[in-house]
Design an enzyme around this catalytic site. Structure first.
Site, PDB file in Angstrom:
ATOM      1  N   ASP A  22      67.115  27.296  11.849  1.00 23.90           N
ATOM      2  CA  ASP A  22      67.396  27.945  13.283  1.00 23.90           C
ATOM      3  C   ASP A  22      67.230  26.850  14.246  1.00 23.90           C
ATOM      4  OD1 ASP A  22      67.922  30.472  12.930  1.00 23.90           O
ATOM      5  OD2 ASP A  22      65.949  31.341  12.653  1.00 23.90           O
TER       6      ASP A  22
HETATM    7  C1  BGC Z   1      61.137  28.832  14.569  1.00 30.07           C
HETATM    8  C2  BGC Z   1      62.272  29.424  13.463  1.00 30.07           C
HETATM    9  C3  BGC Z   1      62.634  30.485  13.348  1.00 30.07           C
HETATM   10  C4  BGC Z   1      63.318  30.696  14.849  1.00 30.07           C
HETATM   11  C5  BGC Z   1      63.409  32.411  14.643  1.00 30.07           C
HETATM   12  C6  BGC Z   1      61.980  29.125  15.864  1.00 30.07           C
HETATM   13  O1  BGC Z   1      61.091  28.978  16.865  1.00 30.07           O
HETATM   14  O2  BGC Z   1      60.776  27.548  14.370  1.00 30.07           O
HETATM   15  O3  BGC Z   1      61.420  28.972  12.087  1.00 30.07           O
HETATM   16  O4  BGC Z   1      63.483  30.911  12.393  1.00 30.07           O
HETATM   17  O5  BGC Z   1      62.070  30.399  15.882  1.00 30.07           O
HETATM   18  O6  BGC Z   1      64.082  32.836  16.035  1.00 30.07           O
HETATM   19  C1  NOJ Z   2      62.199  31.137   9.859  1.00 28.86           C
HETATM   20  C2  NOJ Z   2      63.422  32.265  10.025  1.00 28.86           C
HETATM   21  O1  NOJ Z   2      62.898  33.612   9.933  1.00 28.86           O
HETATM   22  C3  NOJ Z   2      64.690  31.895   9.015  1.00 28.86           C
HETATM   23  O2  NOJ Z   2      65.747  32.870   9.299  1.00 28.86           O
HETATM   24  C4  NOJ Z   2      65.024  30.569   9.321  1.00 28.86           C
HETATM   25  O3  NOJ Z   2      66.002  30.149   8.232  1.00 28.86           O
HETATM   26  C5  NOJ Z   2      63.795  29.454   9.005  1.00 28.86           C
HETATM   27  N1  NOJ Z   2      62.862  29.924  10.123  1.00 28.86           N
HETATM   28  C6  NOJ Z   2      64.335  28.247   9.250  1.00 28.86           C
HETATM   29  O4  NOJ Z   2      64.600  27.857  10.589  1.00 28.86           O
END
Ligand code: BGC
Ligand code: NOJ
Length: 811
Positions: free
Chosen positions: A483
């Protein structure tokens, strides 16, 4: 250092001190009503949706930490204490918290008095039951006052935390005997209320927080408890709470139990009132009547235990490793259930207000859950697919209550659609139920657009094909699985969300990771097409997957590992040409899982590079070298300090991809080594460093560049649960559901030796014994099914028999 131990026979983790490095929590609830419960009784409850129907308050970011929960104050002479230690923090003479499957039991002692609190959410009712048993182990009669305490949330947890000008005027309660009703907004558009009750006559109550705590006082020293008597306050507005007072004498050796129930109830719109202004309490009374006696509670608790024993009997391993056994048989599957139920909505790190059900998250969670309750998996697939857009793309998240896509969280994550193929294939491999493909399913919840689910999958595949970049690799969109790899965002505004800020589609930013997903799931889709007799579509998909494979070889290989991406300017990301972020974990794992580069010898090289460059003592970090400063072209990934989260933290979710990839190459030793490094039970002895619960996975462990390497965060709600279970159950132990039946294909380390698996699959109970006389890492040379040797390693369906005994000989 450890703060407890596993009790395998009871499927419990036993915590021996309330002062764990962080709150160590459990989840209560199987269907619609859920509670979070920490080892000091903190946490909160909600019905279906942690944002929209929150029953009780919890303050994130609070000090002291983990304040707010279901609290019981014991006043024994001048000593006031809580069985869970918080909030009075009176030193206890003994303390133990047992977190089990859907229940917790906290037992403590002070001055010869023992309190044992059993908390659970019954399988079939929308309530949390708290049975508190008090036993006088002293030689003197004790006169005790007991005060219960919960604080109601005014339903919408976001509004509750922000809209004080309104909310401090609307709180309403009703008290009826021992039952305290919370009915804020019931007078207008809500047809639901909460009740907190006890199965005994009370000596007093409070519903006003101010009356109970006293001005400028906290839950650690409520004035009512100090003075020893409730005020019978009936709040109007302000802060509704529920507190009961019960006084009792306990003779030496005597024991008394009290049953408290926090319930959620609904009434039909036209049957809300008993009399003007008085709520219709009939459903609450019926609910409370089911929890009046110890026998009733024992019955409901027994049903819950049976429920979990049945669920966990779907997959059981017996091996020489206790750690492996307890993770596979109990905790990993348990966590899979929790992530399936809650996605990323409510944990001690997810506030329950921001993120509902993630599209990609829920699809992946399903991979580790589908064997537990296939019918619920089926329903979930259709819910998820119903939020897909007509062009195959997806809302990134949807609200569990409405099941509608939530644009506040954004869309345009170009990996999302392909995860739908992953979970549908997993469902059919598990159940054999291809009829799901014919289900007529809407797009964006609009029935007018509905097609078959199969067509949804086709559109998922086509979405990638319609969005290819200059190298023939998939465009990344806003981001892919990672993400935080935001190659089209270029955000310079402080505080702006990377998930929803403007996305300047460059037409150049491509993802090697999505390419690998496309090869893997494109081929799985093709396999499915052949299975249902659609050879033409199978060929089209196979050809597309093959082209993508070529594109990765041509433009996605960096010399010693797979490249991560091309950015919005067409520059490489995750290449040795970069100053930072030269190698990323995701494409190495997923390309090899998809078979890319296996024949060419690149796969081995990629995984060796992972070991050399990304692996540390606590697991494999996401990338190296960590980004030291913010890169406008990369987005959120470089916003994190080095070593944390996506910027070179150990993102546990993708460690199993490497382990699975190792099994693709047949390197069982290595697969198990990677598995063990992040596996909670194997690292229990560093709980002081790790800090989060030693019985579940956390999303992230600080990496080698961090100030606190090995320290974990964001426990419970992570795709790690599903992927580690898929890895250990299907690839390491090798019991793989396929479209044609169960395949036995282990890939193990030599010290694991021989093992047995009980697997319930498509109505048959398989007992599979894996022998390994030559201590090889992979390969089944002989398969004996019910005494008869069969060809290959897929177990033929045993016809009408409900049991099947299998011996698989590795060699
Ligand atoms: C996090 C990710 C997550 C995303 C979801 C980010 O701030 O680092 O792990 O998947 O937010 O919106
Ligand atoms: C947490 C999110 O829930 C997931 O959808 C994502 O793939 C990972 N973070 C990596 O960014």
């Amino acid at each position: 250092m450890q703060f407890g131990h596993f009790d395998d026979a009871n499927k419990e983790y036993v915590i021996r001190t309330p002062m764990t490095p962080l709150p160590w929590i459990n989840y209560l609830g199987s269907n619609d009503f859920f509670s979070l419960l920490s080892n000091t009784c903190g946490g909160y409850s909600f019905y279906k949706d942690a944002k929209l129907l929150r029953l009780t308050r919890y303050r994130y970011n609070n000090v002291p930490m983990d304040e707010g929960g279901r609290y019981y104050y014991v006043k024994d002479g001048n000593t006031v204490w809580n069985p869970g230690w918080q909030p009075t923090k009176t030193t206890l003479d003994a303390y133990e918290c047992r977190h089990g499957m859907g229940y917790s039991r906290i037992t403590s002692k002070k001055n010869g008095l023992q309190a044992s609190l059993l908390a659970f959410v019954p399988v079939s009712d929308n309530c949390e039951v708290n049975r508190l048993t008090l036993t006088n182990h002293s030689r003197k009669t004790k006169s005790i006052s007991l005060f219960s305490y919960i604080e109601f949330c005014l339903w919408n947890a976001v509004d509750d935390m922000t809209n004080f000008q309104r909310n401090l005027n609307i709180g309403e309660v009703e008290v009826d005997g021992s039952a305290i009703y919370h009915k804020t907004e019931y007078r207008e558009r809500r047809n639901h209320y909460a009740v907190f009750s006890v199965n005994a006559e009370i000596d007093g109550f409070d519903t006003s927080r101010d009356a109970f705590l006293g001005a400028y006082r906290g839950t650690d020293d409520p004035i009512v408890v100090k003075q020893g008597s409730s005020t019978n306050s009936v709040t109007m507005g302000w802060y509704p709470i529920a507190s009961h007072q019960l006084t009792m004498d306990l003779e030496p050796g005597e024991s008394k139990s009290l049953i408290f129930v926090l319930g959620y109830l609904e009434n039909p719109k036209d049957d809300k009132w008993e009399s003007p202004g008085v709520i219709n309490k009939a459903p609450a009374k019926a609910l409370l009547a089911r929890y009046q006696t110890d026998e009733q509670v024992d019955g409901a608790f027994g049903a819950l235990r049976k429920h979990w024993n049945d669920l966990l009997s779907k997959y059981t391993v017996r091996s020489t490793s206790d750690e492996l056994n307890r993770m596979v048989n109990v905790w990993n599957q348990y966590q899979c259930m929790v992530t399936f139920n809650l996605s990323r909505s409510a944990s001690y790190y997810e506030s329950g207000t921001g993120r509902g059900m993630g599209f990609r998250d829920s699809c992946q969670d399903l991979l580790g859950f589908v064997h537990l309750v296939p019918d619920r998996a089926r329903e979930r697939i259709l819910d998820i697919a119903s939020t897909q857009f007509e062009d195959g793309s997806a809302y990134h998240q949807y609200q569990p209550l409405t099941k509608k896509g939530n644009m506040d969280i954004g869309s345009g994550f170009n990996d999302d659609p392909l995860w739908l193929i992953a979970c549908v294939v997993a469902y059919i491999r598990e159940t054999g139920d291809a009829s799901i493909l014919d289900e007529v399913t809407p797009y964006d919840n609009d029935d007018a657009t509905a097609t078959t689910l199969f067509e949804h999958l086709t559109r998922s595949l086509n979405y990638t094909l319609a969005n290819l970049g200059p190298h023939g690799l998939p465009l990344i969109g806003r981001a892919d699985w990672n993400d935080c790899l935001n190659l089209n965002c270029f955000s310079e505004t402080p505080g702006e969300s990377f998930q929803t800020c403007a996305n300047f589609e460059s037409g150049k930013a491509e993802s090697v990771f999505i390419a690998a997903m496309f090869v893997k799931y494109g081929n799985e889709y093709a396999e499915l097409c052949r299975h249902i007799g659609n050879d033409g579509e199978a060929e089209r998909a196979e050809k597309a997957a093959k082209d993508m494979y070529q594109a990765v070889l041509e433009s996605g290989w960096d010399g010693e590992w797979f490249l991560r991406a091309y950015d919005g300017y067409g520059e490489k990301v995750g290449s040795r040409e970069c100053d930072e972020g030269q190698i990323f974990i995701e494409p190495q794992g997923f390309c090899v899982m998809a078979g890319v580069g296996v024949e060419e010898g690149l796969a081995e090289q990629a995984l060796d590079s992972v070991k050399q460059r990304l692996e540390g003592p606590f697991g494999i970090v996401l990338l190296q070298p960590a980004y030291q400063s913010y890169h406008l072209r990369l987005g959120e990934i470089s916003s994190y300090p080095p070593g944390y989260k996506e910027n070179a933290g150990i993102f546990c979710h993708n460690n199993p991809w490497i382990s699975i990839a190792e099994t693709v190459l047949g390197r069982g030793e290595r697969a198990f080594e990677v598995y063990r490094k992040t596996c909670p039970a194997f690292i229990e002895d560093v709980s002081d460093v790790h800090k989060t619960e030693p019985y579940v996975y956390s999303q992230m462990i600080a990496g080698v560049d961090a100030a606190t390497p090995g320290e974990a965060k964001n426990s419970w709600l992570t795709g790690t649960a599903a992927w580690t279970f898929v890895n250990v159950s299907q690839y390491i132990l090798g019991i793989q559901p396929t479209l044609d039946g169960l395949r036995v294909n282990p890939c193990i380390s030599s010290d694991l030796g021989e093992f047995e698996v009980e697997r319930q699959y498509r109505g048959v109970n398989y007992h599979i014994e894996v022998q390994n006389p030559d201590r090889v890492q992979k390969g089944v040379v002989k398969l004996v099914v019910d005494g008869k040797e069969v060809e290959g390693n897929v177990i033929p369906h045993p016809g009408k028999a409900s049991k099947c005994k299998v011996i698989a000989v590795m060699g």
